[in-house]
Design a protein around this motif. Structure first.
Motif, PDB file in Angstrom:
ATOM      1  N   TRP A   1       0.831  -1.206   0.000  1.00 33.14           N
ATOM      2  CA  TRP A   1       0.000   0.000   0.000  1.00 33.14           C
ATOM      3  C   TRP A   1       0.865   1.256   0.000  1.00 33.14           C
ATOM      4  CZ3 TRP A   1      -0.322   4.100   3.295  1.00 33.14           C
ATOM      5  CH2 TRP A   1       0.152   3.959   4.594  1.00 33.14           C
ATOM      6  N   ARG A   2       1.969   1.212   0.737  1.00 31.58           N
ATOM      7  CA  ARG A   2       2.863   2.380   0.772  1.00 31.58           C
ATOM      8  C   ARG A   2       3.464   2.645  -0.610  1.00 31.58           C
ATOM      9  NH1 ARG A   2       4.286   0.115   5.750  1.00 31.58           N
ATOM     10  NH2 ARG A   2       3.748   1.467   7.489  1.00 31.58           N
ATOM     11  N   ALA A   3       3.903   1.579  -1.268  1.00 28.28           N
ATOM     12  CA  ALA A   3       4.502   1.735  -2.599  1.00 28.28           C
ATOM     13  C   ALA A   3       3.474   2.290  -3.589  1.00 28.28           C
ATOM     14  CB  ALA A   3       5.051   0.396  -3.087  1.00 28.28           C
ATOM     15  N   LEU A   4       2.258   1.790  -3.530  1.00 30.81           N
ATOM     16  CA  LEU A   4       1.209   2.281  -4.420  1.00 30.81           C
ATOM     17  C   LEU A   4       0.860   3.739  -4.106  1.00 30.81           C
ATOM     18  CD1 LEU A   4      -0.971  -0.932  -4.466  1.00 30.81           C
ATOM     19  CD2 LEU A   4       0.159   0.100  -6.457  1.00 30.81           C
ATOM     20  N   ALA A   5       0.820   4.089  -2.838  1.00 30.69           N
ATOM     21  CA  ALA A   5       0.542   5.481  -2.458  1.00 30.69           C
ATOM     22  C   ALA A   5       1.647   6.397  -2.966  1.00 30.69           C
ATOM     23  CB  ALA A   5       0.388   5.602  -0.949  1.00 30.69           C
ATOM     24  N   ALA A   6       2.886   5.948  -2.857  1.00 29.24           N
ATOM     25  CA  ALA A   6       4.016   6.753  -3.340  1.00 29.24           C
ATOM     26  C   ALA A   6       3.923   6.974  -4.849  1.00 29.24           C
ATOM     27  CB  ALA A   6       5.337   6.080  -2.975  1.00 29.24           C
ATOM     28  N   GLN A   7       3.314   6.029  -5.551  1.00 33.47           N
ATOM     29  CA  GLN A   7       3.128   6.154  -7.000  1.00 33.47           C
ATOM     30  C   GLN A   7       1.829   6.899  -7.339  1.00 33.47           C
ATOM     31  OE1 GLN A   7       3.203   2.133  -8.461  1.00 33.47           O
ATOM     32  NE2 GLN A   7       5.210   1.736  -7.577  1.00 33.47           N
ATOM     33  N   ARG A   8       1.147   7.371  -6.298  1.00 25.86           N
ATOM     34  CA  ARG A   8      -0.111   8.094  -6.436  1.00 25.86           C
ATOM     35  C   ARG A   8      -1.227   7.228  -7.021  1.00 25.86           C
ATOM     36  NH1 ARG A   8       0.547  12.768  -4.595  1.00 25.86           N
ATOM     37  NH2 ARG A   8      -1.166  13.880  -5.563  1.00 25.86           N
TER      38      ARG A   8
ATOM     39  N   ALA B   1      -0.156   9.339   5.515  1.00 29.33           N
ATOM     40  CA  ALA B   1      -0.278   8.565   4.277  1.00 29.33           C
ATOM     41  C   ALA B   1      -1.610   7.836   4.213  1.00 29.33           C
ATOM     42  CB  ALA B   1       0.887   7.583   4.151  1.00 29.33           C
ATOM     43  N   LEU B   2      -2.036   7.236   5.325  1.00 32.39           N
ATOM     44  CA  LEU B   2      -3.321   6.536   5.352  1.00 32.39           C
ATOM     45  C   LEU B   2      -4.472   7.508   5.092  1.00 32.39           C
ATOM     46  CD1 LEU B   2      -2.674   4.234   8.415  1.00 32.39           C
ATOM     47  CD2 LEU B   2      -3.125   3.448   6.078  1.00 32.39           C
ATOM     48  N   GLY B   3      -4.405   8.687   5.694  1.00 27.56           N
ATOM     49  CA  GLY B   3      -5.436   9.694   5.458  1.00 27.56           C
ATOM     50  C   GLY B   3      -5.492  10.112   4.004  1.00 27.56           C
ATOM     51  N   GLU B   4      -4.327  10.309   3.413  1.00 25.96           N
ATOM     52  CA  GLU B   4      -4.298  10.708   2.010  1.00 25.96           C
ATOM     53  C   GLU B   4      -4.837   9.595   1.111  1.00 25.96           C
ATOM     54  OE1 GLU B   4      -1.546  12.927  -1.275  1.00 25.96           O
ATOM     55  OE2 GLU B   4      -0.502  11.692   0.196  1.00 25.96           O
ATOM     56  N   VAL B   5      -4.471   8.363   1.395  1.00 23.62           N
ATOM     57  CA  VAL B   5      -4.972   7.240   0.598  1.00 23.62           C
ATOM     58  C   VAL B   5      -6.495   7.171   0.682  1.00 23.62           C
ATOM     59  CG1 VAL B   5      -5.076   4.709   0.481  1.00 23.62           C
ATOM     60  CG2 VAL B   5      -2.855   5.868   0.605  1.00 23.62           C
ATOM     61  N   ALA B   6      -7.044   7.266   1.892  1.00 22.91           N
ATOM     62  CA  ALA B   6      -8.500   7.222   2.051  1.00 22.91           C
ATOM     63  C   ALA B   6      -9.148   8.418   1.344  1.00 22.91           C
ATOM     64  CB  ALA B   6      -8.870   7.198   3.528  1.00 22.91           C
TER      65      ALA B   6
ATOM     66  N   ARG C   1      -4.524  -0.398  10.265  1.00 21.90           N
ATOM     67  CA  ARG C   1      -3.138   0.094  10.231  1.00 21.90           C
ATOM     68  C   ARG C   1      -2.943   1.314  11.122  1.00 21.90           C
ATOM     69  NH1 ARG C   1      -3.492  -3.392   7.021  1.00 21.90           N
ATOM     70  NH2 ARG C   1      -2.088  -4.314   5.541  1.00 21.90           N
ATOM     71  N   ALA C   2      -4.022   2.075  11.325  1.00 15.73           N
ATOM     72  CA  ALA C   2      -3.923   3.338  12.060  1.00 15.73           C
ATOM     73  C   ALA C   2      -3.726   3.132  13.555  1.00 15.73           C
ATOM     74  CB  ALA C   2      -5.173   4.167  11.814  1.00 15.73           C
ATOM     75  N   ARG C   3      -4.089   1.983  14.063  1.00 14.26           N
ATOM     76  CA  ARG C   3      -4.029   1.763  15.514  1.00 14.26           C
ATOM     77  C   ARG C   3      -2.653   2.023  16.105  1.00 14.26           C
ATOM     78  NH1 ARG C   3      -7.197  -3.152  14.253  1.00 14.26           N
ATOM     79  NH2 ARG C   3      -9.325  -2.395  14.217  1.00 14.26           N
ATOM     80  N   ASP C   4      -1.626   1.576  15.436  1.00 11.82           N
ATOM     81  CA  ASP C   4      -0.269   1.768  15.962  1.00 11.82           C
ATOM     82  C   ASP C   4       0.623   2.483  14.940  1.00 11.82           C
ATOM     83  OD1 ASP C   4      -0.176  -0.313  14.182  1.00 11.82           O
ATOM     84  OD2 ASP C   4       1.005  -1.649  15.446  1.00 11.82           O
ATOM     85  N   ALA C   5       0.011   3.343  14.146  1.00 10.14           N
ATOM     86  CA  ALA C   5       0.725   4.024  13.063  1.00 10.14           C
ATOM     87  C   ALA C   5       1.563   5.194  13.589  1.00 10.14           C
ATOM     88  CB  ALA C   5      -0.271   4.539  12.027  1.00 10.14           C
ATOM     89  N   THR C   6       2.645   5.431  12.894  1.00 11.28           N
ATOM     90  CA  THR C   6       3.454   6.626  13.153  1.00 11.28           C
ATOM     91  C   THR C   6       2.716   7.838  12.577  1.00 11.28           C
ATOM     92  OG1 THR C   6       4.621   6.503  11.041  1.00 11.28           O
ATOM     93  CG2 THR C   6       5.578   5.255  12.898  1.00 11.28           C
ATOM     94  N   ALA C   7       3.214   9.020  12.878  1.00  7.31           N
ATOM     95  CA  ALA C   7       2.619  10.234  12.328  1.00  7.31           C
ATOM     96  C   ALA C   7       2.634  10.199  10.798  1.00  7.31           C
ATOM     97  CB  ALA C   7       3.366  11.465  12.843  1.00  7.31           C
ATOM     98  N   ASP C   8       3.768   9.797  10.222  1.00  8.39           N
ATOM     99  CA  ASP C   8       3.866   9.752   8.759  1.00  8.39           C
ATOM    100  C   ASP C   8       2.912   8.730   8.164  1.00  8.39           C
ATOM    101  OD1 ASP C   8       5.744  11.767   8.756  1.00  8.39           O
ATOM    102  OD2 ASP C   8       7.457  10.403   8.670  1.00  8.39           O
ATOM    103  N   ASP C   9       2.752   7.587   8.838  1.00  8.77           N
ATOM    104  CA  ASP C   9       1.811   6.583   8.345  1.00  8.77           C
ATOM    105  C   ASP C   9       0.371   7.100   8.422  1.00  8.77           C
ATOM    106  OD1 ASP C   9       3.728   4.754   7.636  1.00  8.77           O
ATOM    107  OD2 ASP C   9       3.456   3.471   9.391  1.00  8.77           O
ATOM    108  N   LEU C  10       0.017   7.797   9.507  1.00  4.92           N
ATOM    109  CA  LEU C  10      -1.329   8.362   9.603  1.00  4.92           C
ATOM    110  C   LEU C  10      -1.590   9.358   8.479  1.00  4.92           C
ATOM    111  CD1 LEU C  10      -2.058   8.980  13.394  1.00  4.92           C
ATOM    112  CD2 LEU C  10      -3.340   7.534  11.811  1.00  4.92           C
TER     113      LEU C  10
END
Length: 178
Positions: free
Chosen positions: A29-36, A64-69, A53-62
């Motif tokens: 998912w991270r690789a796909l998000a990086a490719q937009r 990225a997850l927000g942007e993906v959603a 994924r958000a339960r124990d996510a870092t700030a950067d992961d949150l």
């Protein structure tokens, strides 16, 4: 005399552990998000999606997850992720921008002007880049007007017009404050 039958040994790839499978899905998912590729990234999150994924996510992961959603049009889920980020990481350099994005999402996609006004007010307190300040101030007037807060809309409009007397949204701001 028959020759003995020799068979090649059967070689199988090791079965990945459940943790390894989760890690590879996480990387996907991270690789796909990086490719937009946001829709594919959202789908790659799999069961439980971004929330799991958000339960124990870092700030950067949150972020990225927000942007993906958000970019895959899962607006309510994006709003929850952005709100979680702001609550957990209000001192992060991107907190103001995330609050602004949350406010726009609440105003434009979720038809929740009361929540939008709160988020936009928070974005002003946290600070956004200079080039966004006029739009933020105008959207705060709009959110307060749409939420039925006439006094709040007038106060926000006065603040906008003091800061941006010839602003490109001045006509809209005056109309919303009436």
């Amino acid at each position: 005399v028959t020759a003995p039958v020799v068979t090649a040994p059967v070689v199988t790839a090791p079965t990945p552990s459940p943790r390894a499978a989760r890690v590879s899905a996480s990387d996907a998912w991270r690789a796909l998000a990086a490719q937009r590729e946001f829709q594919r990234a959202y789908e790659a999150l799999g069961p439980g999606g971004a929330e799991a994924r958000a339960r124990d996510a870092t700030a950067d992961d949150l972020l990225a997850l927000g942007e993906v959603a958000h970019r895959s049009r899962h607006y309510a889920e994006a709003a929850e992720l952005y709100a979680r980020f702001i609550t957990a990481h209000g001192d992060h350099a991107q907190a103001g921008m995330v609050a602004f994005t949350l406010g726009r999402l609440q105003l434009d996609q979720l038809a929740s002007p009361v929540d939008a006004a709160r988020s936009l007010d928070r974005a002003q307190r946290l600070g956004v880049a200079r080039y966004l300040q006029e739009d933020l101030a105008a959207r705060l007037v709009e959110a307060r007007a749409r939420s039925g807060d006439a006094a709040g809309a007038r106060a926000a409009a006065d603040a906008y017009l003091r800061a941006f007397p010839d602003g490109r949204r001045a006509a809209d701001v005056r109309r919303w404050a009436e």
